[in-house]
Write an enzyme that holds these catalytic residues in place. Structure first.
Site, mmCIF file in Angstrom:
data_model
loop_
_atom_site.group_PDB
_atom_site.id
_atom_site.type_symbol
_atom_site.label_atom_id
_atom_site.label_comp_id
_atom_site.label_asym_id
_atom_site.label_seq_id
_atom_site.Cartn_x
_atom_site.Cartn_y
_atom_site.Cartn_z
ATOM 1 N N HIS A 262 -2.157 7.943 5.191
ATOM 2 C CA HIS A 262 -1.674 6.562 5.193
ATOM 3 C C HIS A 262 -2.635 5.714 6.023
ATOM 4 O O HIS A 262 -2.730 5.885 7.237
ATOM 5 C CB HIS A 262 -0.270 6.516 5.778
ATOM 6 C CG HIS A 262 0.380 5.176 5.635
ATOM 7 N ND1 HIS A 262 0.861 4.711 4.436
ATOM 8 C CD2 HIS A 262 0.629 4.205 6.541
ATOM 9 C CE1 HIS A 262 1.386 3.510 4.607
ATOM 10 N NE2 HIS A 262 1.256 3.188 5.879
ATOM 11 N N ASP A 264 -3.256 1.964 6.976
ATOM 12 C CA ASP A 264 -2.838 0.569 6.942
ATOM 13 C C ASP A 264 -4.071 -0.318 6.772
ATOM 14 O O ASP A 264 -5.016 -0.232 7.551
ATOM 15 C CB ASP A 264 -2.098 0.212 8.231
ATOM 16 C CG ASP A 264 -0.716 0.828 8.292
ATOM 17 O OD1 ASP A 264 -0.021 0.808 7.268
ATOM 18 O OD2 ASP A 264 -0.333 1.339 9.359
ATOM 19 N N ASP A 374 5.770 2.823 3.091
ATOM 20 C CA ASP A 374 5.948 2.231 4.417
ATOM 21 C C ASP A 374 6.274 0.749 4.400
ATOM 22 O O ASP A 374 6.024 0.052 5.357
ATOM 23 C CB ASP A 374 4.678 2.475 5.253
ATOM 24 C CG ASP A 374 4.864 2.109 6.712
ATOM 25 O OD1 ASP A 374 5.991 2.220 7.209
ATOM 26 O OD2 ASP A 374 3.882 1.689 7.353
ATOM 27 N N HIS A 579 1.546 -4.634 3.932
ATOM 28 C CA HIS A 579 2.832 -4.581 4.616
ATOM 29 C C HIS A 579 2.773 -4.651 6.142
ATOM 30 O O HIS A 579 3.808 -4.488 6.796
ATOM 31 C CB HIS A 579 3.627 -3.345 4.169
ATOM 32 C CG HIS A 579 3.006 -2.034 4.548
ATOM 33 N ND1 HIS A 579 2.418 -1.208 3.625
ATOM 34 C CD2 HIS A 579 2.899 -1.401 5.736
ATOM 35 C CE1 HIS A 579 1.977 -0.119 4.235
ATOM 36 N NE2 HIS A 579 2.250 -0.216 5.513
#
Length: 1013
Positions: A262, A264, A374, A579
């Protein structure tokens, strides 16, 4: 038998941690290290390779915040190491074990080839297996000194979140850089012991298997020679084989593991750092794929692939090869893993359009599922949008964070507002960064809600949030857990395979209807208001530019549709819907850059629209209406003179004055246009709003009441608003001035000014215009509060059983009562352009041009009437992770619309967000399309992405009922097709009398491709 459990457990832990683990590397020799500090922003490899390096000593501090230090490392493999597995092992001075937000590095060969990254849990770079004695090793290492924003567990604000405030004090101390022998037997023993010990500790005290493992470990430890760990490791492993080879129970839960990292796209680091994070993680992943044939890695976010393609072509080539080999699985089909609530409907569609096209163009793969682990809640239009983009499944994780209610399913059919269902899974392991620890395996089985109906779940494994990805240790754990008694079974496979098997096993899975509301992170609807306003403005400016560019392409000879510019601008907006950007939960640097990007996007889009309108040719001064609804309203000329005009939907009209139904009168603090009469009190609130058409008072109490609440959540300052915020507040009732500022037959306006708090000011202009019941409240705030939230309340005299809030391609109804913990948990909710309250026969809407968060509550008065209150969340003041979040100037408008149906709310929401455009000397083209039929709303008009010249129109049913009608074109029509979101024809559309027949179910989205004759 005596209970020896404690002794054995303590013995195994000490021997593992202090002796076995420390013997994994059998011998080391240090590198010779030199360093060069790059000035300012990161530099290309070629510049770093040519830079002057100076000797560097281990134990020396290095790395100012957000800096880049290049290290040259040279060494030689000792002759006596020939035939051994030799690695470089580098410790940059890591803090903790999270690879995301601290020192990270990418190791290159001297020709610029990226090899692999190093981070706290992945410190090695393979040199050779087997090694040649005397082999030279020469690396250039790009090390990033990113500050640890999570230090002190987010308890205190930090200036480290922006390079402008972070200072230049070195953050890290370089511990070691060595060439080392990996003792493979000891390394495998380390993993054998870890897996068995963790499994043992998760089994019940009365489970025979727990005691069997304990005694097996105890006996094996007797064989460990503390003076020769390496020499005795094989014997210890042999003793553990029986315990590791017992097969799992036939009914054991199956976990489908898929490698994941993951990353970001921005969060506690800026976008520029994410570009480097992708190269580090992806080089690690492709290296791991070379080691493990059974490894499969799932990776979403087309934007990150594009960054690697453009900046790290050698890593990109390795990704392409891994995709061909079936070890790398593009998933998700979105441009980025966007926020699930705030992007507009068309923007969510474009996330899939741009994301899926990228994967199809570059890998020949059409992704089948939505990979969105997420985001902070998921809107109820997702099932339909996802299916229209060709998706079959949906995966997320975040609902496991619910603060109040445990979500009742892990595998289920999710039904959206239109009735579309998509097969959905929440991994019960409750993380998207799994590492197959004993605790995780046990939790996944214990937590799984579908017991008795299904027997499998998915676990994304690998370090994440800031990247890192899977490691060889996690792969080894997966191999040991493939078929092990007492544990769930692990199989590494493509997520498509998991979903195929899960759907086959559980076709009658339960159904969840409506939004997936996250009972946490509710403040993300409000934090960083300027970022949110930039997104809202950009979405509507993109709509405007596409409509008028299409109009010009159809009617203006010589005009060229700006495909490339619109594509680039859309991708910029889509990126910033990530996000942690759009929700306002990133560091100051991210939001500072986002505001600058939105300003640039606005300039370019205004220019594109102006060019398109100018291309339509000479003529009268005209008014252009981008809204899909006809409008009769007041517009201002270039000198500010108000004019009442009538303009058709998606069309234009001459700037010619039309007589309004009634003029506006201003009498003291009373505004009246014959439709509504608004009284402003001495304290600046609305003391009365009377709907003159219905003959009723709208307000039950003073309206536009500004309330300043203390807002300190228990944790996650920028993310959360906790229910206790309501308990402490100040009503802003001390107006410094209430003044009439406009008194014209077309416009009446009263300005209210206030000062409050720590030097903050707010000026609001309350405006009533001829011909419209809408009451606009233009707001200008100079905000200097901390740990506060400002709300604007409208208590209306309506008994509404539910509120309706606009979401993507429709609206959602939420109860206004709190009968259950589920309703009570929705004390702050999101919506787009409007919120609507109604009782049979009468409704009121609150409309906005840039806010998303709100709350709705109701009370019963002593007279038996019901007061239902809508409160918009205007601005917050969290201090973590950005200490200066939301400080400064904010300008926006919200409005009260009395006597409104849902259709009125939809129309006025478009009107407020799409101001009429006045253009001098413009031609008078026909609207590209005109929708006829109540509830049929045109969302987008553009030329087809394949540059064929076809016109693409996306429309939807906006009232929540069935709609029938036609779509008429302003050009000769040769053919029409219903398509998916990627503009691929699905079936012919019916053409009658030169128009396309339209029949929609409630909230249905329809994309039409129209060919010109």
């Amino acid at each position: 038998m005596h209970d020896e459990s404690r002794r054995i457990e303590e013995r195994v832990q000490r021997l593992h941690d202090q002796r076995i683990k420390t013997a994994v590397y059998a011998a080391t020799v240090p590198f010779e290290v030199e360093a060069w500090q790059a000035p300012g922003e990161p530099v290309p490899f070629e510049e770093a390779a040519a830079a002057p390096y100076e000797p560097f000593t281990m134990g020396t501090p290095w790395g100012p915040p957000w800096g880049t230090t290049w290290f040259r490392m040279r060494g030689r493999v000792p002759e006596e190491w020939a035939g051994r597995r030799v690695e470089a092992v580098i410790d940059l001075g890591f803090v903790g074990d999270w690879p995301g937000n601290q020192a990270e590095a990418l190791v290159h060969l001297t020709d610029g080839t990226p090899l692999k990254a190093v981070n706290p849990l992945n410190q090695y770079v393979a040199i050779a297996n087997p090694a040649r004695g005397g082999e030279t090793v020469d690396y250039l290492v790009e090390a990033a000194s990113n500050p640890d924003i999570l230090a002190d567990d987010f308890s205190t604000p930090t200036p480290l979140g922006d390079k402008l405030t972070a200072g230049d004090k070195p953050l890290y101390t370089f511990r070691s850089a060595d060439i080392a022998i990996l003792d493979e037997e000891v390394w495998h023993l380390d993993l054998d012991v870890q897996v068995l010990r963790e499994l043992m500790l998760e089994l019940g005290e009365h489970d025979p298997r727990r005691h069997e493992i304990a005694h097996a470990l105890d006996r094996a430890m007797d064989l460990l020679d503390l003076d020769d760990i390496s020499g005795s490791a094989a014997a210890v492993r042999e003793a553990l084989k029986p315990a590791l080879s017992k097969p799992a129970h036939a009914s054991a839960h199956t976990i489908s593991g898929v490698g994941h990292a993951h990353i970001d796209s921005a969060w506690l680091w800026p976008i520029r750092e994410t570009k480097r994070k992708t190269s580090r993680t992806f080089s690690n992943v492709t290296s791991l794929a070379d080691e493990y044939d059974d490894f499969i890695f799932a990776c979403s976010q087309a934007q990150q692939y594009e960054w690697v393609r453009d900046n790290y072509p050698k890593v990109w080539a390795r990704i392409q090869e891994s995709v061909k080999n079936g070890q790398w699985a593009p998933v998700g089909g979105m441009w980025v893993e966007s926020d699930g609530n705030l992007p507009g409907g068309e923007a969510v569609a474009r996330q899939f359009i741009h994301g899926k096209r990228f994967f199809m163009d570059h890998f020949g793969i059409e992704t089948k599922g939505v990979w969105l682990p997420d985001s902070f809640g998921y809107n109820a239009a997702y099932p339909q949008i996802a299916k229209l983009a060709g998706n079959e499944w949906f995966l997320t994780q975040k609902i496991s964070w619910n603060q109040t209610n445990k979500f009742p399913h892990h595998t289920f059919w999710w039904e959206g507002i239109d009735g579309t269902r998509i097969f959905t899974h929440f991994p019960p392991v409750d993380t998207y960064n799994a590492r197959f620890s004993g605790a995780e395996m046990s939790r996944a089985v214990r937590n799984y809600q579908e017991k008795g109906g299904a027997s499998r779940s998915l676990a994304p494994f690998g370090w994440g949030d800031g990247g890192g990805g899977p490691t060889r240790e996690i792969m080894e754990r997966a191999r040991r857990l493939a078929d092990l008694e007492g544990s769930a079974k692990v199989v590494v496979e493509h997520p498509d395979e998991f979903f195929d098997k899960a759907r086959e096993e559980y076709p009658d899975a339960p159904v969840w209807v409506g939004e997936l509301y996250l009972e946490l992170h509710r403040a993300t609807y409000t934090s960083q208001a300027r970022t949110k306003q930039g997104n809202r403005r950009s979405e509507h400016l993109l709509r405007e530019a596409e409509l008028w560019a299409t109009t010009a392409a159809l009617h203006a000879p010589g005009y060229t549709y700006p495909y490339e510019k619109l594509d680039r601008l859309w991708k910029t907006v889509l990126l910033h819907q990530f996000h942690d950007i759009l929700p306002g939960s990133s560091i100051a640097w991210v939001h500072r850059e986002a505001e600058a990007e939105y300003a640039r996007v606005a300039r370019e889009l205004h220019a594109l629209t102006a060019e398109a309108v100018a291309a339509l040719g000479a003529g009268d001064t005209r008014v252009f209406n981008t809204s899909p609804y006809d409008r009769a309203e007041v517009v201002r000329t270039s000198d500010g003179t108000p004019v009442y005009v009538e303009v058709p939907a998606s069309g234009s009209a001459p700037l010619a004055a039309t007589a309004p139904p009634r003029p506006v009168t201003v009498d003291g603090r009373v505004l009246d246009n014959g439709l509504v009469r608004v009284e402003v009190a001495e304290d600046g609130t609305l003391s009365s709003v009377r709907d003159l058409r219905a003959g009723r008072e709208v307000l039950a109490e003073p309206g536009n009441l500004l309330r300043l609440h203390t807002d300190l959540p228990n944790y996650w300052d920028a993310w959360d608003i906790d229910k206790h915020y309501k308990n402490r507040y100040t009503d802003l009732l001390d107006a410094s001035s209430v003044t009439v500022v406009e008194q014209d037959p077309l416009v009446g306006a009263i300005r209210v000014s206030r000062s409050f708090g720590k030097g903050s000011t707010i000026t609001q202009t309350i405006t009533v215009r001829a011909g419209s019941p809408r009451i606009d409240i233009e707001t200008d705030i100079d905000w200097h509060e901390t740990e506060k939230i400002l709300k604007a309340a409208f208590p209306v005299d309506i008994r509404a059983p539910h509120s309706s809030a606009e979401i993507q391609f429709g609206h959602i109804q939420r109860p206004t009562h709190t009968n259950t913990s589920w309703e009570s948990a929705r004390f702050e909710v999101s919506g787009h352009r409007w919120v609507h309250l109604a009782e049979p026969g009468y409704g009121v809407a609150v409309i906005n041009d840039s806010t998303y968060g709100h709350d709705v509550s109701r009370t019963v008065r002593e007279d038996g009437g019901t007061t239902t209150t809508v409160r918009l969340s205007l601005v917050r003041a969290p201090r973590i992770p950005d200490p200066e979040a939301d400080q400064g100037r904010h300008r926006f408008t919200y409005a009260l619309l009395p006597g409104a149906s849902v259709e009125d709310a939809v129309a006025e929401g478009y009107s407020l967000n799409l101001p009429l455009r006045v253009a001098d000397a413009a031609g008078a083209p026909e609207p590209v399309v005109t929708a006829e039929g109540q509830g049929i709303t045109v969302e987008a008009v553009k030329l087809a992405d394949d540059a064929s010249g076809d016109v693409v129109v996306r429309l939807y049913e906006s009232r929540g009922g069935r709609a029938t009608g036609t779509l008429r074109t302003g050009f000769p029509l040769a053919g029409a097709w219903i398509t998916d979101l990627l503009e691929r024809p699905l079936e012919d559309a019916e053409i009658t009398d030169g128009a396309v027949a339209v029949a929609l179910r409630p909230f249905q989205i329809l994309t039409l491709r129209l060919r010109r004759a």
